[in-house]
Scaffold this motif. Sequence first.
Motif, PDB file in Angstrom:
ATOM      1  N   ALA A 147       0.834  -1.195   0.000  1.00 37.89           N
ATOM      2  CA  ALA A 147       0.000   0.000   0.000  1.00 37.89           C
ATOM      3  C   ALA A 147       0.874   1.252   0.000  1.00 37.89           C
ATOM      4  O   ALA A 147       1.991   1.238   0.518  1.00 37.89           O
ATOM      5  CB  ALA A 147      -0.917   0.003   1.222  1.00 37.89           C
ATOM      6  N   PRO A 148       0.380   2.357  -0.550  1.00 38.84           N
ATOM      7  CA  PRO A 148       1.155   3.606  -0.555  1.00 38.84           C
ATOM      8  C   PRO A 148       1.381   4.135   0.861  1.00 38.84           C
ATOM      9  O   PRO A 148       0.635   3.818   1.799  1.00 38.84           O
ATOM     10  CB  PRO A 148       0.272   4.572  -1.366  1.00 38.84           C
ATOM     11  CG  PRO A 148      -0.685   3.709  -2.113  1.00 38.84           C
ATOM     12  CD  PRO A 148      -0.904   2.497  -1.275  1.00 38.84           C
TER      13      PRO A 148
ATOM     14  N   HIS B  11      -6.197  -4.364 -10.237  1.00 38.67           N
ATOM     15  CA  HIS B  11      -4.786  -4.014 -10.307  1.00 38.67           C
ATOM     16  C   HIS B  11      -4.353  -3.973 -11.764  1.00 38.67           C
ATOM     17  O   HIS B  11      -4.400  -4.985 -12.471  1.00 38.67           O
ATOM     18  CB  HIS B  11      -3.944  -5.037  -9.543  1.00 38.67           C
ATOM     19  CG  HIS B  11      -4.208  -5.031  -8.067  1.00 38.67           C
ATOM     20  ND1 HIS B  11      -3.648  -5.945  -7.195  1.00 38.67           N
ATOM     21  CD2 HIS B  11      -4.973  -4.204  -7.300  1.00 38.67           C
ATOM     22  CE1 HIS B  11      -4.057  -5.695  -5.964  1.00 38.67           C
ATOM     23  NE2 HIS B  11      -4.863  -4.647  -6.003  1.00 38.67           N
TER      24      HIS B  11
ATOM     25  N   SER C  96      -8.205  -4.836  -5.294  1.00 43.07           N
ATOM     26  CA  SER C  96      -8.234  -4.382  -3.903  1.00 43.07           C
ATOM     27  C   SER C  96      -9.582  -3.748  -3.577  1.00 43.07           C
ATOM     28  O   SER C  96     -10.236  -3.166  -4.455  1.00 43.07           O
ATOM     29  CB  SER C  96      -7.128  -3.357  -3.627  1.00 43.07           C
ATOM     30  OG  SER C  96      -5.857  -3.946  -3.591  1.00 43.07           O
TER      31      SER C  96
ATOM     32  N   ALA D 137      -0.841   1.378 -11.974  1.00 41.58           N
ATOM     33  CA  ALA D 137      -1.795   1.104 -10.909  1.00 41.58           C
ATOM     34  C   ALA D 137      -2.671   2.328 -10.663  1.00 41.58           C
ATOM     35  O   ALA D 137      -2.191   3.460 -10.638  1.00 41.58           O
ATOM     36  CB  ALA D 137      -1.054   0.726  -9.630  1.00 41.58           C
TER      37      ALA D 137
ATOM     38  N   ARG E 241      -4.694   4.206  -7.973  1.00 38.74           N
ATOM     39  CA  ARG E 241      -4.731   4.286  -6.520  1.00 38.74           C
ATOM     40  C   ARG E 241      -5.959   5.072  -6.074  1.00 38.74           C
ATOM     41  O   ARG E 241      -6.597   5.771  -6.884  1.00 38.74           O
ATOM     42  CB  ARG E 241      -3.448   4.948  -6.004  1.00 38.74           C
ATOM     43  CG  ARG E 241      -2.183   4.277  -6.505  1.00 38.74           C
ATOM     44  CD  ARG E 241      -0.931   4.868  -5.909  1.00 38.74           C
ATOM     45  NE  ARG E 241      -0.865   6.326  -6.001  1.00 38.74           N
ATOM     46  CZ  ARG E 241       0.276   7.016  -5.973  1.00 38.74           C
ATOM     47  NH1 ARG E 241       1.437   6.378  -5.877  1.00 38.74           N
ATOM     48  NH2 ARG E 241       0.265   8.338  -6.048  1.00 38.74           N
TER      49      ARG E 241
ATOM     50  N   ARG F 217      -7.064   0.065   3.068  1.00 36.64           N
ATOM     51  CA  ARG F 217      -7.287  -1.105   2.219  1.00 36.64           C
ATOM     52  C   ARG F 217      -7.904  -2.189   3.087  1.00 36.64           C
ATOM     53  O   ARG F 217      -7.311  -2.627   4.070  1.00 36.64           O
ATOM     54  CB  ARG F 217      -5.986  -1.600   1.605  1.00 36.64           C
ATOM     55  CG  ARG F 217      -6.181  -2.924   0.874  1.00 36.64           C
ATOM     56  CD  ARG F 217      -5.339  -3.133  -0.345  1.00 36.64           C
ATOM     57  NE  ARG F 217      -3.909  -3.007  -0.120  1.00 36.64           N
ATOM     58  CZ  ARG F 217      -3.009  -2.946  -1.115  1.00 36.64           C
ATOM     59  NH1 ARG F 217      -3.417  -2.976  -2.371  1.00 36.64           N
ATOM     60  NH2 ARG F 217      -1.733  -2.838  -0.852  1.00 36.64           N
TER      61      ARG F 217
ATOM     62  N   TRP G 119     -11.027  -0.792  -1.181  1.00 44.89           N
ATOM     63  CA  TRP G 119     -10.579   0.370  -0.428  1.00 44.89           C
ATOM     64  C   TRP G 119     -11.755   1.053   0.258  1.00 44.89           C
ATOM     65  O   TRP G 119     -12.874   1.045  -0.268  1.00 44.89           O
ATOM     66  CB  TRP G 119      -9.907   1.395  -1.346  1.00 44.89           C
ATOM     67  CG  TRP G 119      -8.699   0.910  -2.074  1.00 44.89           C
ATOM     68  CD1 TRP G 119      -8.665   0.374  -3.334  1.00 44.89           C
ATOM     69  CD2 TRP G 119      -7.353   0.917  -1.609  1.00 44.89           C
ATOM     70  NE1 TRP G 119      -7.383   0.046  -3.676  1.00 44.89           N
ATOM     71  CE2 TRP G 119      -6.551   0.373  -2.642  1.00 44.89           C
ATOM     72  CE3 TRP G 119      -6.740   1.334  -0.428  1.00 44.89           C
ATOM     73  CZ2 TRP G 119      -5.176   0.238  -2.527  1.00 44.89           C
ATOM     74  CZ3 TRP G 119      -5.367   1.201  -0.311  1.00 44.89           C
ATOM     75  CH2 TRP G 119      -4.590   0.666  -1.340  1.00 44.89           C
TER      76      TRP G 119
ATOM     77  N   ASP H  59      -5.999   8.622  -7.052  1.00 45.58           N
ATOM     78  CA  ASP H  59      -6.309   8.843  -8.467  1.00 45.58           C
ATOM     79  C   ASP H  59      -7.819   8.919  -8.677  1.00 45.58           C
ATOM     80  O   ASP H  59      -8.308   9.727  -9.484  1.00 45.58           O
ATOM     81  CB  ASP H  59      -5.722   7.734  -9.328  1.00 45.58           C
ATOM     82  CG  ASP H  59      -4.211   7.672  -9.257  1.00 45.58           C
ATOM     83  OD1 ASP H  59      -3.583   8.738  -9.191  1.00 45.58           O
ATOM     84  OD2 ASP H  59      -3.658   6.552  -9.239  1.00 45.58           O
TER      85      ASP H  59
ATOM     86  N   SER I 201      -3.923  -0.327   6.114  1.00 45.00           N
ATOM     87  CA  SER I 201      -4.273  -1.551   5.392  1.00 45.00           C
ATOM     88  C   SER I 201      -4.519  -2.695   6.356  1.00 45.00           C
ATOM     89  O   SER I 201      -3.818  -2.839   7.354  1.00 45.00           O
ATOM     90  CB  SER I 201      -3.163  -1.946   4.415  1.00 45.00           C
ATOM     91  OG  SER I 201      -3.487  -3.152   3.738  1.00 45.00           O
TER      92      SER I 201
END
Length: 289
Positions: free
Chosen positions: A69-70, A206, A125, A210, A212, A236, A127, A215, A75
């Motif tokens: 994860a960023p 995915h 994923s 990617a 996110r 996440r 979210w 985004d 998460s």
Amino acid sequence: MARRTPEGPPPAPTVQRLRLRYTKRGRLRFTSHRDFQRAFERALRRAEVPMAYSAGFTPHPKVSYAGAAPTGVASEAEYLEIGVATHCDPARLRDLLDASLPNGLDIVEIVEAQGGNLPERLEASVWELALDGVAREEAERAVTAFLAAETVEVQRMSKNGMRTFDAREAVIALTVTTPDGNDAGHQGVDAGSAAPCAILRLVVRHTTPAVRPDDVLSGLRTVAELVTPTAAAVTRLAQGPLDAATVSVTDPLAPDRATSAVEHTSQGDEELRTGPQGGAEPVVEASNR
């Protein structure tokens, strides 16, 4: 000139691969992936895990990370795989590693790998985005506009400069809820607050590049001018194989867990026929190095 070769015996081979699920919670969500790598390798040393190492002049422990994860994102479903040089008991190893990591970086489960490629199982994923200060009606208007668009171009700075890509294609599902008693435990959600707070639930495939959660928020601003007064609290909730029929993300460790259960059942049946083979299995057997 003769080719140089590393001195000493070659490293012990990998005899067991283990897959781990871990979390990033609370303030630890601000740790970068590199921060976690350092913390995890220290935990391996503290727990005295008999790691298998790569060959060459700079051997390193065999650890493979998948779909991290960023930074700044919490998460409940991060995954990695390790190779060990001696068979370990997954349950006991989970306890040892979890005790060796700071609170917030928690080892949830360890299973023995039973084949297949773990990164290939991480197809999508789920979210959760908590938008403080955003009313549900405003979020629903933006989501409707986003889902109705064929493409939603957004920009993100990459190491090669500004990149433009479609944030809409990877989004499989996007819904809006508001906090209730069931949301109180999620990052950034205050169920008792009187301020408006829209909760976005997002299922994203995915892809490369990617897409996110930030985004998607950029896309909501583009198509509907959705303004978030504060930064979204992002968590996440899951990542794994995508079930297209139910638009849900399933457990990537389920195949390993199922195969392991069958093997243990077979071993138990064999012991009933032949009798026990000794005492309890040790957590970590004596190293063969």
